[in-house]
Design a protein around this motif. Structure first.
Motif, PDB file in Angstrom:
ATOM      1  N   ARG A 171       0.853  -1.201   0.000  1.00 24.68           N
ATOM      2  CA  ARG A 171       0.000   0.000   0.000  1.00 24.68           C
ATOM      3  C   ARG A 171       0.879   1.238   0.000  1.00 24.68           C
ATOM      4  NH1 ARG A 171      -4.946   1.544   4.152  1.00 24.68           N
ATOM      5  NH2 ARG A 171      -5.091   3.744   3.583  1.00 24.68           N
ATOM      6  N   ASN A 172       0.531   2.229  -0.853  1.00 19.45           N
ATOM      7  CA  ASN A 172       1.297   3.470  -0.898  1.00 19.45           C
ATOM      8  C   ASN A 172       0.583   4.550  -0.085  1.00 19.45           C
ATOM      9  OD1 ASN A 172      -0.752   4.536  -2.512  1.00 19.45           O
ATOM     10  ND2 ASN A 172       0.652   5.355  -4.056  1.00 19.45           N
ATOM     11  N   PRO A 173       1.190   5.736   0.090  1.00 17.38           N
ATOM     12  CA  PRO A 173       0.590   6.769   0.947  1.00 17.38           C
ATOM     13  C   PRO A 173      -0.775   7.248   0.478  1.00 17.38           C
ATOM     14  CG  PRO A 173       2.915   7.247   0.581  1.00 17.38           C
ATOM     15  CD  PRO A 173       2.560   6.125  -0.336  1.00 17.38           C
ATOM     16  N   ASP A 174      -1.085   7.112  -0.800  1.00 14.03           N
ATOM     17  CA  ASP A 174      -2.391   7.539  -1.314  1.00 14.03           C
ATOM     18  C   ASP A 174      -3.463   6.464  -1.136  1.00 14.03           C
ATOM     19  OD1 ASP A 174      -1.323   9.985  -2.102  1.00 14.03           O
ATOM     20  OD2 ASP A 174      -0.702   9.187  -4.054  1.00 14.03           O
ATOM     21  N   GLY A 175      -3.083   5.312  -0.593  1.00  7.28           N
ATOM     22  CA  GLY A 175      -4.052   4.266  -0.348  1.00  7.28           C
ATOM     23  C   GLY A 175      -4.238   3.286  -1.492  1.00  7.28           C
ATOM     24  N   HIS A 176      -3.420   3.391  -2.550  1.00  3.02           N
ATOM     25  CA  HIS A 176      -3.517   2.444  -3.664  1.00  3.02           C
ATOM     26  C   HIS A 176      -2.909   1.107  -3.246  1.00  3.02           C
ATOM     27  CE1 HIS A 176      -5.019   5.395  -6.521  1.00  3.02           C
ATOM     28  NE2 HIS A 176      -4.071   6.232  -6.137  1.00  3.02           N
ATOM     29  N   LEU A 177      -3.564   0.029  -3.644  1.00  2.80           N
ATOM     30  CA  LEU A 177      -3.177  -1.324  -3.232  1.00  2.80           C
ATOM     31  C   LEU A 177      -2.569  -2.089  -4.404  1.00  2.80           C
ATOM     32  CD1 LEU A 177      -6.459  -2.240  -1.303  1.00  2.80           C
ATOM     33  CD2 LEU A 177      -4.412  -1.077  -0.407  1.00  2.80           C
ATOM     34  N   PHE A 178      -1.556  -2.893  -4.075  1.00  4.54           N
ATOM     35  CA  PHE A 178      -0.916  -3.749  -5.082  1.00  4.54           C
ATOM     36  C   PHE A 178      -0.752  -5.126  -4.443  1.00  4.54           C
ATOM     37  CE2 PHE A 178       0.200   0.630  -5.833  1.00  4.54           C
ATOM     38  CZ  PHE A 178      -0.184   0.785  -7.155  1.00  4.54           C
ATOM     39  N   ALA A 184       6.769  -4.197 -11.443  1.00  6.26           N
ATOM     40  CA  ALA A 184       6.987  -2.763 -11.233  1.00  6.26           C
ATOM     41  C   ALA A 184       6.513  -1.963 -12.442  1.00  6.26           C
ATOM     42  CB  ALA A 184       8.469  -2.497 -10.969  1.00  6.26           C
ATOM     43  N   ARG A 185       6.623  -2.526 -13.632  1.00  8.36           N
ATOM     44  CA  ARG A 185       6.175  -1.830 -14.837  1.00  8.36           C
ATOM     45  C   ARG A 185       4.711  -1.444 -14.722  1.00  8.36           C
ATOM     46  NH1 ARG A 185       5.787  -4.284 -21.040  1.00  8.36           N
ATOM     47  NH2 ARG A 185       4.326  -2.679 -21.800  1.00  8.36           N
ATOM     48  N   HIS A 186       3.867  -2.362 -14.310  1.00  4.68           N
ATOM     49  CA  HIS A 186       2.436  -2.102 -14.258  1.00  4.68           C
ATOM     50  C   HIS A 186       2.072  -1.220 -13.063  1.00  4.68           C
ATOM     51  CE1 HIS A 186       2.763  -5.860 -16.698  1.00  4.68           C
ATOM     52  NE2 HIS A 186       1.993  -5.132 -17.494  1.00  4.68           N
ATOM     53  N   VAL A 187       2.828  -1.319 -11.978  1.00  7.09           N
ATOM     54  CA  VAL A 187       2.616  -0.413 -10.847  1.00  7.09           C
ATOM     55  C   VAL A 187       2.858   1.027 -11.280  1.00  7.09           C
ATOM     56  CG1 VAL A 187       3.423   0.261  -8.557  1.00  7.09           C
ATOM     57  CG2 VAL A 187       3.217  -2.171  -9.135  1.00  7.09           C
ATOM     58  N   VAL A 188       3.957   1.251 -11.996  1.00 11.27           N
ATOM     59  CA  VAL A 188       4.303   2.600 -12.436  1.00 11.27           C
ATOM     60  C   VAL A 188       3.282   3.108 -13.457  1.00 11.27           C
ATOM     61  CG1 VAL A 188       6.036   3.933 -13.689  1.00 11.27           C
ATOM     62  CG2 VAL A 188       6.755   2.307 -11.937  1.00 11.27           C
ATOM     63  N   GLU A 189       2.858   2.252 -14.383  1.00 12.33           N
ATOM     64  CA  GLU A 189       1.863   2.665 -15.376  1.00 12.33           C
ATOM     65  C   GLU A 189       0.536   3.030 -14.705  1.00 12.33           C
ATOM     66  OE1 GLU A 189       1.595  -0.549 -18.130  1.00 12.33           O
ATOM     67  OE2 GLU A 189       3.449  -0.018 -19.191  1.00 12.33           O
ATOM     68  N   TYR A 190       0.164   2.285 -13.700  1.00 16.01           N
ATOM     69  CA  TYR A 190      -1.074   2.577 -12.975  1.00 16.01           C
ATOM     70  C   TYR A 190      -0.967   3.914 -12.247  1.00 16.01           C
ATOM     71  CZ  TYR A 190      -4.659   2.303  -9.356  1.00 16.01           C
ATOM     72  OH  TYR A 190      -5.709   2.592  -8.512  1.00 16.01           O
ATOM     73  N   LEU A 191       0.108   4.137 -11.502  1.00 14.79           N
ATOM     74  CA  LEU A 191       0.254   5.366 -10.716  1.00 14.79           C
ATOM     75  C   LEU A 191       0.436   6.596 -11.593  1.00 14.79           C
ATOM     76  CD1 LEU A 191       2.565   4.083  -7.827  1.00 14.79           C
ATOM     77  CD2 LEU A 191       0.106   4.609  -7.715  1.00 14.79           C
ATOM     78  N   ALA A 192       0.992   6.423 -12.793  1.00 16.04           N
ATOM     79  CA  ALA A 192       1.167   7.562 -13.696  1.00 16.04           C
ATOM     80  C   ALA A 192      -0.182   8.095 -14.171  1.00 16.04           C
ATOM     81  CB  ALA A 192       2.036   7.160 -14.880  1.00 16.04           C
ATOM     82  N   ASP A 193      -1.172   7.219 -14.262  1.00 20.33           N
ATOM     83  CA  ASP A 193      -2.504   7.634 -14.723  1.00 20.33           C
ATOM     84  C   ASP A 193      -3.550   6.674 -14.147  1.00 20.33           C
ATOM     85  OD1 ASP A 193      -4.557   8.901 -16.040  1.00 20.33           O
ATOM     86  OD2 ASP A 193      -4.166   7.936 -17.983  1.00 20.33           O
ATOM     87  N   PRO A 194      -3.894   6.846 -12.873  1.00 21.99           N
ATOM     88  CA  PRO A 194      -4.831   5.906 -12.236  1.00 21.99           C
ATOM     89  C   PRO A 194      -6.194   5.912 -12.950  1.00 21.99           C
ATOM     90  CG  PRO A 194      -3.724   7.257 -10.588  1.00 21.99           C
ATOM     91  CD  PRO A 194      -3.401   7.865 -11.917  1.00 21.99           C
ATOM     92  N   PRO A 195      -6.701   4.738 -13.299  1.00 20.88           N
ATOM     93  CA  PRO A 195      -8.016   4.671 -13.939  1.00 20.88           C
ATOM     94  C   PRO A 195      -9.116   5.166 -12.999  1.00 20.88           C
ATOM     95  CG  PRO A 195      -6.809   2.599 -14.189  1.00 20.88           C
ATOM     96  CD  PRO A 195      -6.073   3.417 -13.180  1.00 20.88           C
ATOM     97  N   GLN A 196     -10.143   5.716 -13.558  1.00 20.97           N
ATOM     98  CA  GLN A 196     -11.239   6.209 -12.753  1.00 20.97           C
ATOM     99  C   GLN A 196     -11.885   5.061 -11.979  1.00 20.97           C
ATOM    100  OE1 GLN A 196     -14.185   8.297 -15.006  1.00 20.97           O
ATOM    101  NE2 GLN A 196     -15.356   8.949 -13.198  1.00 20.97           N
ATOM    102  N   GLY A 198     -10.394   3.242  -9.835  1.00 19.01           N
ATOM    103  CA  GLY A 198      -9.408   2.217  -9.494  1.00 19.01           C
ATOM    104  C   GLY A 198      -8.914   2.358  -8.062  1.00 19.01           C
ATOM    105  N   ARG A 199      -8.710   1.229  -7.426  1.00 21.55           N
ATOM    106  CA  ARG A 199      -8.163   1.186  -6.071  1.00 21.55           C
ATOM    107  C   ARG A 199      -6.781   0.554  -6.037  1.00 21.55           C
ATOM    108  NH1 ARG A 199     -11.235  -2.469  -2.950  1.00 21.55           N
ATOM    109  NH2 ARG A 199     -10.044  -1.652  -1.184  1.00 21.55           N
ATOM    110  N   ILE A 227      -8.326  -3.442  -9.366  1.00 21.27           N
ATOM    111  CA  ILE A 227      -9.190  -3.498  -8.186  1.00 21.27           C
ATOM    112  C   ILE A 227     -10.055  -2.242  -8.173  1.00 21.27           C
ATOM    113  CG2 ILE A 227      -9.264  -3.676  -5.671  1.00 21.27           C
ATOM    114  CD1 ILE A 227      -6.446  -4.844  -5.766  1.00 21.27           C
ATOM    115  N   THR A 228     -11.351  -2.421  -8.077  1.00 21.29           N
ATOM    116  CA  THR A 228     -12.301  -1.312  -8.009  1.00 21.29           C
ATOM    117  C   THR A 228     -13.239  -1.521  -6.819  1.00 21.29           C
ATOM    118  OG1 THR A 228     -13.962  -2.372  -9.403  1.00 21.29           O
ATOM    119  CG2 THR A 228     -12.216  -1.131 -10.531  1.00 21.29           C
ATOM    120  N   HIS A 229     -14.175  -0.601  -6.687  1.00 18.30           N
ATOM    121  CA  HIS A 229     -15.179  -0.756  -5.641  1.00 18.30           C
ATOM    122  C   HIS A 229     -16.283  -1.717  -6.082  1.00 18.30           C
ATOM    123  CE1 HIS A 229     -13.596   2.316  -2.937  1.00 18.30           C
ATOM    124  NE2 HIS A 229     -13.352   3.059  -4.011  1.00 18.30           N
ATOM    125  N   GLY A 230     -16.221  -2.104  -7.336  1.00 25.01           N
ATOM    126  CA  GLY A 230     -17.181  -3.072  -7.851  1.00 25.01           C
ATOM    127  C   GLY A 230     -16.471  -4.304  -8.380  1.00 25.01           C
TER     128      GLY A 230
END
Length: 246
Positions: A171-178, A184-196, A198-199, A227-230
């Motif tokens: 978990r990072n400081p913004d609360g995003h979960l991995f 690491a490639r996909h973690v960085v791609e996610y954090l660069a532009d988090p999908p609407q 997305g958790r 990971i989403t709320h749904g």
């Protein structure tokens, strides 16, 4: 005809006795001022040639060997003291210090190093989890590891469904979960532009060939889940090991 010695009119002179001279100086003589110093030789100490002696300067009570500083040592001590003062006042990391310096290929994605500061919850005896931590740190992540008594509590506290669970959670400081062995490639791609909505991301179970689960040339294709709320959705499909590289 021999001359008869003529009697002297001064008894003192005839006795040829002299009064001894005093060895006391003008300062020590009775009634003299201790602040007066004798003038040049040949003059009376009571005459106008006397000059006022300046008050004596106080002397150091510290032992000479401790109070004295060599001329060669003084510049060195001065320089050392100055450097110590400067180093004490300066901020070596700067006001905007980052947790770690990112590799160029990671920084190229535009992520902040603070986003890659994560807490990893895992079992203390899990070796593959340690392999993922090493993989993350090699890509500039700053990792703090915690070993909870029960991972079931971790999944419950972070609302991670059973079909998205794995062997560890980051978990990072913004609360995003991995969850699990997310590259690491996909973690960085996610954090660069988090999908609407997305958790975070998850690689369920522990596919062979993922970071930390390497077994020679073996590789099992897998999907990185969003990971989403749904309902979760596919974030990326990884068909071969080279797809995991940044």
């Amino acid at each position: 005809m021999a001359r008869t010695p003529r009697p002297s009119s001064c008894p003192a002179r005839s006795s040829r006795t002299r009064r001894p001279r005093s060895r006391r100086c003008a300062r020590c003589a009775p009634g003299s001022d201790p602040n007066l110093a004798p003038g040049p030789a040949g003059r009376s100490p009571a005459g106008p040639s006397l000059r006022r002696r300046s008050p004596e300067r106080p002397t150091m009570t510290t032992h000479h060997s401790r109070a004295r500083i060599g001329r060669r040592g003084l510049p060195l001590l001065t320089g050392t003291g100055a450097m110590t003062a400067l180093s004490a006042c300066a901020d070596p990391a700067g006001p905007n210090a980052e947790p770690t310096s990112l590799p160029a290929d990671v920084a190229a994605h535009g992520v902040d190093a603070e986003q890659l500061t994560m807490t990893v919850y895992k079992d203390a005896s899990c070796g593959c989890c340690g392999g993922w931590v090493t993989h993350a740190e090699e890509h500039g992540f700053t990792i703090t590891t915690e070993h909870p008594e029960s991972l079931a509590t971790v999944w419950q506290d972070h609302d991670v469904a059973l079909d998205l669970q794995s062997c560890h959670l980051a978990r990072n400081p913004d609360g995003h979960l991995f969850v699990g062995h997310v590259p690491a490639r996909h973690v960085v791609e996610y954090l660069a532009d988090p999908p609407q909505g997305g958790r975070g991301l998850s690689v369920p179970a522990s596919p062979v060939g993922t970071p930390g689960m390497e077994q020679g040339d073996r590789f099992d294709p897998y999907s990185v889940m969003l990971i989403t709320h749904g309902e979760p959705s596919v974030f990326a499909k990884v068909a071969k090991a080279s797809d995991q590289k940044i």
